[in-house]
Design an enzyme around this catalytic site. Sequence first.
Site, PDB file in Angstrom:
ATOM      1  N   HIS A   1       0.840  -1.203   0.000  1.00 31.12           N
ATOM      2  CA  HIS A   1       0.000   0.000   0.000  1.00 31.12           C
ATOM      3  C   HIS A   1       0.877   1.256   0.000  1.00 31.12           C
ATOM      4  O   HIS A   1       1.363   1.659   1.049  1.00 31.12           O
ATOM      5  CB  HIS A   1      -0.878   0.024   1.256  1.00 31.12           C
ATOM      6  CG  HIS A   1      -1.759  -1.176   1.390  1.00 31.12           C
ATOM      7  ND1 HIS A   1      -3.116  -1.121   1.205  1.00 31.12           N
ATOM      8  CD2 HIS A   1      -1.476  -2.467   1.681  1.00 31.12           C
ATOM      9  CE1 HIS A   1      -3.638  -2.323   1.377  1.00 31.12           C
ATOM     10  NE2 HIS A   1      -2.655  -3.159   1.678  1.00 31.12           N
TER      11      HIS A   1
ATOM     12  N   HIS B   1      -4.371   2.995  -3.172  1.00 25.44           N
ATOM     13  CA  HIS B   1      -4.469   2.312  -1.878  1.00 25.44           C
ATOM     14  C   HIS B   1      -3.651   1.025  -1.829  1.00 25.44           C
ATOM     15  O   HIS B   1      -2.643   0.977  -1.153  1.00 25.44           O
ATOM     16  CB  HIS B   1      -5.937   2.030  -1.517  1.00 25.44           C
ATOM     17  CG  HIS B   1      -6.074   1.189  -0.292  1.00 25.44           C
ATOM     18  ND1 HIS B   1      -6.215   1.725   0.962  1.00 25.44           N
ATOM     19  CD2 HIS B   1      -6.020  -0.152  -0.123  1.00 25.44           C
ATOM     20  CE1 HIS B   1      -6.247   0.747   1.845  1.00 25.44           C
ATOM     21  NE2 HIS B   1      -6.139  -0.406   1.216  1.00 25.44           N
TER      22      HIS B   1
ATOM     23  N   GLU C   1     -16.236  -5.428  25.507  1.00 26.59           N
ATOM     24  CA  GLU C   1     -15.362  -6.606  25.569  1.00 26.59           C
ATOM     25  C   GLU C   1     -14.182  -6.483  24.604  1.00 26.59           C
ATOM     26  O   GLU C   1     -13.051  -6.832  24.930  1.00 26.59           O
ATOM     27  CB  GLU C   1     -16.165  -7.879  25.246  1.00 26.59           C
ATOM     28  CG  GLU C   1     -17.259  -8.216  26.251  1.00 26.59           C
ATOM     29  CD  GLU C   1     -18.541  -7.420  26.034  1.00 26.59           C
ATOM     30  OE1 GLU C   1     -18.645  -6.700  25.007  1.00 26.59           O
ATOM     31  OE2 GLU C   1     -19.450  -7.493  26.886  1.00 26.59           O
TER      32      GLU C   1
ATOM     33  N   HIS D   1     -26.436 -16.914  26.296  1.00 26.88           N
ATOM     34  CA  HIS D   1     -25.308 -16.709  27.201  1.00 26.88           C
ATOM     35  C   HIS D   1     -24.494 -17.983  27.444  1.00 26.88           C
ATOM     36  O   HIS D   1     -23.481 -17.939  28.135  1.00 26.88           O
ATOM     37  CB  HIS D   1     -25.814 -16.195  28.562  1.00 26.88           C
ATOM     38  CG  HIS D   1     -26.221 -14.755  28.547  1.00 26.88           C
ATOM     39  ND1 HIS D   1     -27.068 -14.239  27.591  1.00 26.88           N
ATOM     40  CD2 HIS D   1     -25.891 -13.722  29.363  1.00 26.88           C
ATOM     41  CE1 HIS D   1     -27.239 -12.944  27.836  1.00 26.88           C
ATOM     42  NE2 HIS D   1     -26.537 -12.609  28.895  1.00 26.88           N
TER      43      HIS D   1
HETATM   44  C1  LIG Z   1     -10.700  -5.402  10.346  1.00 27.83           C
HETATM   45  C2  LIG Z   1     -10.245  -5.160   8.947  1.00 27.83           C
HETATM   46  N1  LIG Z   1     -11.143  -5.176   7.965  1.00 27.83           N
HETATM   47  C3  LIG Z   1     -10.766  -5.002   6.674  1.00 27.83           C
HETATM   48  C4  LIG Z   1      -9.450  -4.820   6.361  1.00 27.83           C
HETATM   49  C5  LIG Z   1      -9.010  -4.699   4.913  1.00 27.83           C
HETATM   50  N2  LIG Z   1      -8.600  -3.304   4.636  1.00 27.83           N
HETATM   51  C6  LIG Z   1      -7.320  -2.932   4.674  1.00 27.83           C
HETATM   52  S1  LIG Z   1      -7.126  -1.301   4.393  1.00 27.83           S
HETATM   53  C7  LIG Z   1      -8.783  -1.080   4.188  1.00 27.83           C
HETATM   54  C8  LIG Z   1      -9.337   0.281   3.878  1.00 27.83           C
HETATM   55  C9  LIG Z   1      -8.869   1.243   4.858  1.00 27.83           C
HETATM   56  O1  LIG Z   1      -9.210   2.518   4.474  1.00 27.83           O
HETATM   57  P1  LIG Z   1      -8.446   3.723   5.140  1.00 27.83           P
HETATM   58  O2  LIG Z   1      -8.288   3.497   6.575  1.00 27.83           O
HETATM   59  O3  LIG Z   1      -9.137   4.957   4.699  1.00 27.83           O
HETATM   60  O4  LIG Z   1      -7.008   3.629   4.518  1.00 27.83           O
HETATM   61  P2  LIG Z   1      -6.428   4.387   3.254  1.00 27.83           P
HETATM   62  O5  LIG Z   1      -7.124   3.801   2.062  1.00 27.83           O
HETATM   63  O6  LIG Z   1      -6.728   5.809   3.425  1.00 27.83           O
HETATM   64  O7  LIG Z   1      -4.976   4.056   3.295  1.00 27.83           O
HETATM   65  C10 LIG Z   1      -9.464  -2.273   4.349  1.00 27.83           C
HETATM   66  C11 LIG Z   1     -10.920  -2.417   4.227  1.00 27.83           C
HETATM   67  C12 LIG Z   1      -8.533  -4.818   7.432  1.00 27.83           C
HETATM   68  N3  LIG Z   1      -7.228  -4.661   7.240  1.00 27.83           N
HETATM   69  N4  LIG Z   1      -8.962  -4.949   8.710  1.00 27.83           N
END
Ligand SMILES: Cc1ncc(C[n+]2csc(CCOP(=O)(O)OP(=O)(O)O)c2C)c(N)n1
Length: 663
Positions: free
Chosen positions: A29, A260, A409, A471
Amino acid sequence: MTSREQHDRMANAIRFLSMDAVEKAQSGHPGLPMGCADIATVLFTRFLKYDPKAPHWPDRDRFILSAGHGSMLLYSLLHLTGYEDMTIDQIKHFRQLGSKTAGHPEYGHATGIETTTGPLGQGLANSVGFALGERIMNAAFGNDLVNHYTYVLAGDGCLMEGVSQEAIALAGHLKLNKLIVFWDNNNISIDGPVSLADNTDQVARFQASGWNASHIDGTDPEAIAYAIEAARHSDKPTMIACKTTIGFGAPTKAGTNKAHGSPLGADEIAGARKFFNWDSPPFEIPADILDAWHTAGQAGVKARTDWEGRLAKAETKLKAEFERRIAGKLPSNFDAVIADYKKKLAADKPKVATRKSSEMALEVINGAVPETIGGSADLTGSNNTKTSQTKNITPDDYGQRYVHYGIREHGMAAALNGLTLHGGLIAYGGTFMCFSDYARPSMRLASLMGIRSIFVMTHDSIGLGEDGPTHQPVEHLAALRAIPNHNVFRPADAVETAECWQIALESEKTPSTLALTRQNLPTVRTEFSAKNLSSQGGYELAAASGEAAVTIFASGSEVEIALAARELLEKHGHPTRVVSMPCFELFDKQSDDYRKKTIGNAPIKMAIEAGIRQGWDHLIGSDGIFIGMTGFGASGTIEQLYPHFGITADAAAKAAEARLHGK
Ligand SMILES: Cc1ncc(C[n+]2csc(CCOP(=O)(O)OP(=O)(O)O)c2C)c(N)n1
């Protein structure tokens, strides 16, 4: 003072290392490091207290890249500032098997990585534990030894994840004013603009949760510096909403989701080189810029050596205690304290629930181990996590040892990891075992990181009774046992509970879950054993009167049932032995000889556990008899539920006899 031009070139070094590493790996990224390079440069050159030559210095500021997909930002910073293990070769091997530059930052893979991030929101939620840990340690050891900030870089994804609300509400409530979060406000996530899925006013949300929050231009070094300065003097945690452009400098992909999660490609990178006027080839940093970064990386040496001087001059006992706690070592009398307590239990033979046994063990442990920090997600009275030594931590008094995490939690589990990673503390927190599902993402990361977080999960079966199937855990033991490097303890009585706590505290590199009952259980370990039998994971609790026809394996509350079934079978002339199995994971680590001997050769093997069968076949074989659950529980009294689901001594004995008689 760095000139604007110098700042820009230093930030560009991050940008190009990141773009070029992602390009070489053909994976990763680039967008976040390019957009956040200015924030990182200001922080690491003007504010962050750190020393790359002493990465574990306890009073360093912590920097947590919660948006772990932007890992190249962190790796670039570690390389540029002079962390010895983050060589240019590591950067060139970004995302390659065996390199320190894993896809997402992994705790322990390289120095300077404070926690594992990647699952969005986790780093932000860990940071609450880090910042609270700093305050707790400060209260114990004073400003001279503990006085640092926790900085976080979080993205839109971190803020969209639900755990972020749990984390920010807790941090706001606890007034963790040394926690400073940068939000990479670039309005882009993977699918496209954030507005596809979210229109939250994040600044208002943080403010509503008790934070300072404001918008700045995240590419203006002076605005960034001004905001950090203000945050450091705040009486609340601070969120700085930094307007940035993802992939800043890439001619066509900047500001779009194309920057991204994939390499930019040669044309875009060439365009960025032109845009930034950067003519160095990939992985080469102009000497003056590398020097400037190294100088920045050395700026903390004085602070570190001053700190070492203060530690050297500290009162002998305080210094020794600080060093012991930071090393993660238990007090030297710990084993003796537990041995004494086990003697007392063998004499008293209490009939109590293991959640109560846990409280009794904690009363002893918390008296001997001052670094334990207890807590519960609003079930203190049910989880039995509070003892006489643990009074409430409040914004006015961080010198206490109990956290009311609220009904959070996931936030609690993430904060436990942060407290643990901070150092000097052993954190445990409780909830109902069924809700381990809500905490699981952080429990898994504790395992992946190999840290000593302790999860107290009470009400561990249908034995909780009338609250019903919502539960009653059924699959949870199996699900938790499925996590690698996670010790799941299900003690059968007060003695095993004390032993399991002892192991949990001694397991510096493995998190533990203690599965504990609501219902009372008799003491089954009636004879004192100096040895911690639970540390073998499983052991013969009751021998057969002759050559065993039946071996019954059981854990926790079902050990009592196994012993009663043994009585019945013995009475009917079938020699039967019982093996108590408080911890699969530890049993699996024993020698082949020990495991073979403990599993034995009885023709009938049976397991009793008020959960699903999954996992037991490796002990009883696929043809073994399993007495347990096959579906969800039901609302009723415990006296009704065990017979209703056929988990009784009578049913177990009958099943064994049917097999013995060839039916
Ligand atoms: C819990 C979780 N869900 C999904 C992902 C997959 N994922 C990685 S980056 C991303 C998008 C994040 O967007 P943002 O925080 O705006 O990052 P940017 O594109 O600006 O770098 C996703 C959905 C992940 N890493 N963790």
